[in-house]
Design an enzyme around this catalytic site. Structure first.
Site, PDB file in Angstrom:
ATOM      1  N   PHE A 156       0.833  -1.207   0.000  1.00 40.47           N
ATOM      2  CA  PHE A 156       0.000   0.000   0.000  1.00 40.47           C
ATOM      3  C   PHE A 156       0.867   1.256   0.000  1.00 40.47           C
ATOM      4  O   PHE A 156       0.697   2.165   0.803  1.00 40.47           O
ATOM      5  CB  PHE A 156      -0.962  -0.037   1.195  1.00 40.47           C
ATOM      6  CG  PHE A 156      -2.286   0.618   0.905  1.00 40.47           C
ATOM      7  CD1 PHE A 156      -3.070   0.211  -0.162  1.00 40.47           C
ATOM      8  CD2 PHE A 156      -2.758   1.652   1.709  1.00 40.47           C
ATOM      9  CE1 PHE A 156      -4.283   0.807  -0.436  1.00 40.47           C
ATOM     10  CE2 PHE A 156      -3.979   2.253   1.458  1.00 40.47           C
ATOM     11  CZ  PHE A 156      -4.742   1.831   0.379  1.00 40.47           C
ATOM     12  N   GLY A 157       1.835   1.261  -0.924  1.00 42.12           N
ATOM     13  CA  GLY A 157       2.639   2.468  -1.156  1.00 42.12           C
ATOM     14  C   GLY A 157       1.886   3.394  -2.093  1.00 42.12           C
ATOM     15  O   GLY A 157       0.663   3.305  -2.227  1.00 42.12           O
ATOM     16  N   ARG A 158       2.637   4.246  -2.786  1.00 48.91           N
ATOM     17  CA  ARG A 158       1.998   5.276  -3.615  1.00 48.91           C
ATOM     18  C   ARG A 158       1.141   4.670  -4.713  1.00 48.91           C
ATOM     19  O   ARG A 158       0.024   5.125  -4.972  1.00 48.91           O
ATOM     20  CB  ARG A 158       3.061   6.176  -4.255  1.00 48.91           C
ATOM     21  CG  ARG A 158       3.967   6.853  -3.258  1.00 48.91           C
ATOM     22  CD  ARG A 158       5.095   7.549  -3.997  1.00 48.91           C
ATOM     23  NE  ARG A 158       6.120   8.055  -3.134  1.00 48.91           N
ATOM     24  CZ  ARG A 158       7.159   7.339  -2.684  1.00 48.91           C
ATOM     25  NH1 ARG A 158       7.289   6.068  -3.008  1.00 48.91           N
ATOM     26  NH2 ARG A 158       8.063   7.885  -1.913  1.00 48.91           N
ATOM     27  N   ILE A 159       1.657   3.624  -5.395  1.00 50.35           N
ATOM     28  CA  ILE A 159       0.892   3.054  -6.517  1.00 50.35           C
ATOM     29  C   ILE A 159      -0.326   2.303  -5.984  1.00 50.35           C
ATOM     30  O   ILE A 159      -1.443   2.458  -6.493  1.00 50.35           O
ATOM     31  CB  ILE A 159       1.784   2.137  -7.382  1.00 50.35           C
ATOM     32  CG1 ILE A 159       2.973   2.928  -7.933  1.00 50.35           C
ATOM     33  CG2 ILE A 159       0.971   1.524  -8.530  1.00 50.35           C
ATOM     34  CD1 ILE A 159       4.019   2.083  -8.655  1.00 50.35           C
ATOM     35  N   ARG A 180       3.220  -4.588   4.538  1.00 54.79           N
ATOM     36  CA  ARG A 180       4.134  -5.178   5.533  1.00 54.79           C
ATOM     37  C   ARG A 180       4.191  -4.334   6.802  1.00 54.79           C
ATOM     38  O   ARG A 180       4.128  -4.837   7.904  1.00 54.79           O
ATOM     39  CB  ARG A 180       5.516  -5.287   4.900  1.00 54.79           C
ATOM     40  CG  ARG A 180       6.385  -6.348   5.473  1.00 54.79           C
ATOM     41  CD  ARG A 180       7.669  -6.387   4.732  1.00 54.79           C
ATOM     42  NE  ARG A 180       7.957  -5.051   4.182  1.00 54.79           N
ATOM     43  CZ  ARG A 180       9.034  -4.750   3.495  1.00 54.79           C
ATOM     44  NH1 ARG A 180       9.910  -5.660   3.234  1.00 54.79           N
ATOM     45  NH2 ARG A 180       9.236  -3.526   3.030  1.00 54.79           N
ATOM     46  N   ALA A 241       3.730  -5.217 -10.578  1.00 54.93           N
ATOM     47  CA  ALA A 241       4.860  -4.931  -9.668  1.00 54.93           C
ATOM     48  C   ALA A 241       6.154  -5.478 -10.261  1.00 54.93           C
ATOM     49  O   ALA A 241       6.857  -4.777 -10.998  1.00 54.93           O
ATOM     50  CB  ALA A 241       4.562  -5.513  -8.292  1.00 54.93           C
ATOM     51  N   ARG A 242       6.457  -6.727  -9.981  1.00 55.04           N
ATOM     52  CA  ARG A 242       7.622  -7.388 -10.569  1.00 55.04           C
ATOM     53  C   ARG A 242       7.281  -8.858 -10.757  1.00 55.04           C
ATOM     54  O   ARG A 242       6.581  -9.457  -9.931  1.00 55.04           O
ATOM     55  CB  ARG A 242       8.848  -7.262  -9.656  1.00 55.04           C
ATOM     56  CG  ARG A 242       9.567  -5.924  -9.734  1.00 55.04           C
ATOM     57  CD  ARG A 242      10.209  -5.702 -11.092  1.00 55.04           C
ATOM     58  NE  ARG A 242      10.917  -4.432 -11.196  1.00 55.04           N
ATOM     59  CZ  ARG A 242      10.395  -3.314 -11.710  1.00 55.04           C
ATOM     60  NH1 ARG A 242       9.153  -3.294 -12.165  1.00 55.04           N
ATOM     61  NH2 ARG A 242      11.123  -2.216 -11.797  1.00 55.04           N
ATOM     62  N   GLU A 271      11.998 -11.291 -18.175  1.00 54.73           N
ATOM     63  CA  GLU A 271      11.563 -10.456 -19.313  1.00 54.73           C
ATOM     64  C   GLU A 271      12.725 -10.266 -20.283  1.00 54.73           C
ATOM     65  O   GLU A 271      13.858 -10.119 -19.831  1.00 54.73           O
ATOM     66  CB  GLU A 271      11.129  -9.068 -18.814  1.00 54.73           C
ATOM     67  CG  GLU A 271       9.877  -9.092 -17.984  1.00 54.73           C
ATOM     68  CD  GLU A 271       9.540  -7.713 -17.390  1.00 54.73           C
ATOM     69  OE1 GLU A 271      10.108  -6.688 -17.831  1.00 54.73           O
ATOM     70  OE2 GLU A 271       8.720  -7.670 -16.489  1.00 54.73           O
ATOM     71  N   HIS A 289       5.272  -4.927 -20.110  1.00 54.48           N
ATOM     72  CA  HIS A 289       5.807  -3.988 -19.097  1.00 54.48           C
ATOM     73  C   HIS A 289       5.553  -2.518 -19.496  1.00 54.48           C
ATOM     74  O   HIS A 289       6.487  -1.751 -19.708  1.00 54.48           O
ATOM     75  CB  HIS A 289       7.311  -4.249 -18.877  1.00 54.48           C
ATOM     76  CG  HIS A 289       7.781  -3.778 -17.522  1.00 54.48           C
ATOM     77  ND1 HIS A 289       8.787  -4.382 -16.823  1.00 54.48           N
ATOM     78  CD2 HIS A 289       7.394  -2.733 -16.749  1.00 54.48           C
ATOM     79  CE1 HIS A 289       8.998  -3.749 -15.677  1.00 54.48           C
ATOM     80  NE2 HIS A 289       8.166  -2.740 -15.612  1.00 54.48           N
ATOM     81  N   GLY A 291       3.549  -0.341 -17.639  1.00 52.25           N
ATOM     82  CA  GLY A 291       2.970   0.400 -16.511  1.00 52.25           C
ATOM     83  C   GLY A 291       3.170   1.907 -16.580  1.00 52.25           C
ATOM     84  O   GLY A 291       2.228   2.682 -16.447  1.00 52.25           O
TER      85      GLY A 291
HETATM   86  C1  DGY Z   1       9.473   0.965 -12.598  1.00 50.79           C
HETATM   87  O1  DGY Z   1       9.608   2.180 -12.550  1.00 50.79           O
HETATM   88  O2  DGY Z   1       9.794   0.224 -11.659  1.00 50.79           O
HETATM   89  C2  DGY Z   1       8.930   0.388 -13.863  1.00 50.79           C
HETATM   90  O3  DGY Z   1       8.466  -0.896 -13.660  1.00 50.79           O
HETATM   91  C3  DGY Z   1      10.009   0.381 -14.921  1.00 50.79           C
HETATM   92  O4  DGY Z   1      11.136  -0.205 -14.397  1.00 50.79           O
END
Ligand code: DGY
Length: 323
Positions: A156-159, A180, A241-242, A271, A289, A291
């Site tokens: 629950f950070g900025r994004i 967390r 996220a990742r 990736e 990717h 985002g």
């Molecule tokens: C980020 O800013 O983390 C994007 O996924 C690009 O890396």
């Protein structure tokens, strides 16, 4: 005055490249090919600053040189799990990232994936392009309703908070959030979210799950076969996220055997290669990717790197220092 020597590892928006060239002695990557480990090592040996991004694995092998000239790795991106921050710290190399400026666009894309997977937009688009649409009918490509459903957010950070606002105030969803560290009361009030104390408590309750935690070793396979098994068969997973946060093979199995209903993925392990088992799942929407991929955001990310560099070389603490 001698300008600091800077290596930019990929093409950046033209406006930012021009601004960088005014203040620094810059080596650009005109053909936009990902640099090899050897080339990254040469950059660390030869430049005062290296400006990497998610496609550059800056591990201890890249940094283990007896003569690193580089004093700052100013990352283009908020996520920095591709950089061995400990190894950088040991060599007194500063690391910065670009938070804030990409939160809105990444949240927009997470919501887009949620809608696409729920409404099967990928299948519809493919059908139209293949000239295979036989016309409107009451049972054609039925998806599931999003408005009023429950969204779970991990991280629950900025994004994560931007996603919560869109879901709560745009789609009237109930939003449950796990983080967390405890979530501040103001963050819950501002987003209309409710805090949940564990991931295992969260998963059985949600219709959609959106991941917004950092990548790297600490969260590798956070969503594994066991946790996928806690989700409702009607639920969908969204990952912007990742890739490493999800056990992709377990996810492919869950999608294939429909123990969950769908997934919207913008990030992947390894990736740009995609696990073939995942690519075979029709109930997954797969994006490359994207985002933060808007002109406005990519320029803002570049200018944020420039600001960090200028602060660093003019003796001020860079605002986005992570190590
Ligand atoms: C980020 O800013 O983390 C994007 O996924 C690009 O890396």
């Amino acid at each position: 005055m001698i300008k600091p020597k800077v290596v930019v590892t990929r093409r950046w928006p033209a406006a930012v490249e021009a601004a960088l060239a005014e203040s620094f002695d810059v080596t650009f990557n005109r053909d936009d090919r990902a640099l090899t480990a050897e080339e990254l090592k040469d950059a660390v040996v030869g430049a005062d600053a290296v400006l990497p991004t998610v496609t550059d694995r800056i591990d201890s092998r890249v940094l283990e040189t007896s003569r690193p000239r580089t004093r700052i790795l100013a990352n283009f991106g908020v996520g920095f799990s591709h950089i061995d921050v400990e190894a950088a710290r040991e060599r007194s190399i500063t690391v910065t990232n670009t938070p804030d400026v990409l939160s809105e666009c990444t949240a927009d894309l997470a919501v887009m994936l949620m809608l696409m997977v729920a409404r099967r937009a990928n299948l519809g688009e493919r059908e139209v392009r293949a000239d295979a649409w036989s016309g409107w009918r009451p049972t054609h490509l039925l998806g599931s309703k999003v408005s009023g459903k429950t969204l779970g957010i991990i991280g629950f950070g900025r994004i994560g908070r931007e996603v919560a606002k869109r879901a709560r105030f745009g789609f009237g969803m109930r939003v449950l959030a796990y983080n967390r560290s405890p979530i501040a009361a103001e963050a819950l009030a501002e987003t209309g979210a409710e805090s949940v104390s564990s991931i295992d408590d969260l998963l059985p309750q949600v219709d959609f799950l959106s991941l917004h935690c950092p990548g790297g070793a600490e969260n590798r396979n956070l969503i594994d076969a066991r946790r996928l098994g806690l989700m409702k068969p009607s639920a969908c997973l969204v990952n912007t996220a990742r890739g490493e946060v999800v056990d992709e093979f377990a996810l492919a199995q869950a999608l294939w055997f429909e123990t969950i209903a769908g997934a919207g993925l913008d990030v992947f392990c390894g990736e740009p290669k995609i696990l073939p088992e995942l690519r075979a799942c029709e109930n997954a929407v797969l994006l490359p990717h994207l985002g933060s991929a808007t002109v406005e955001t990519r320029e803002a990310m570049g200018f944020r790197v420039l600001e960090n560099l200028q602060d660093f070389f003019e003796g001020r603490p860079p605002r986005d220092r992570v190590a």
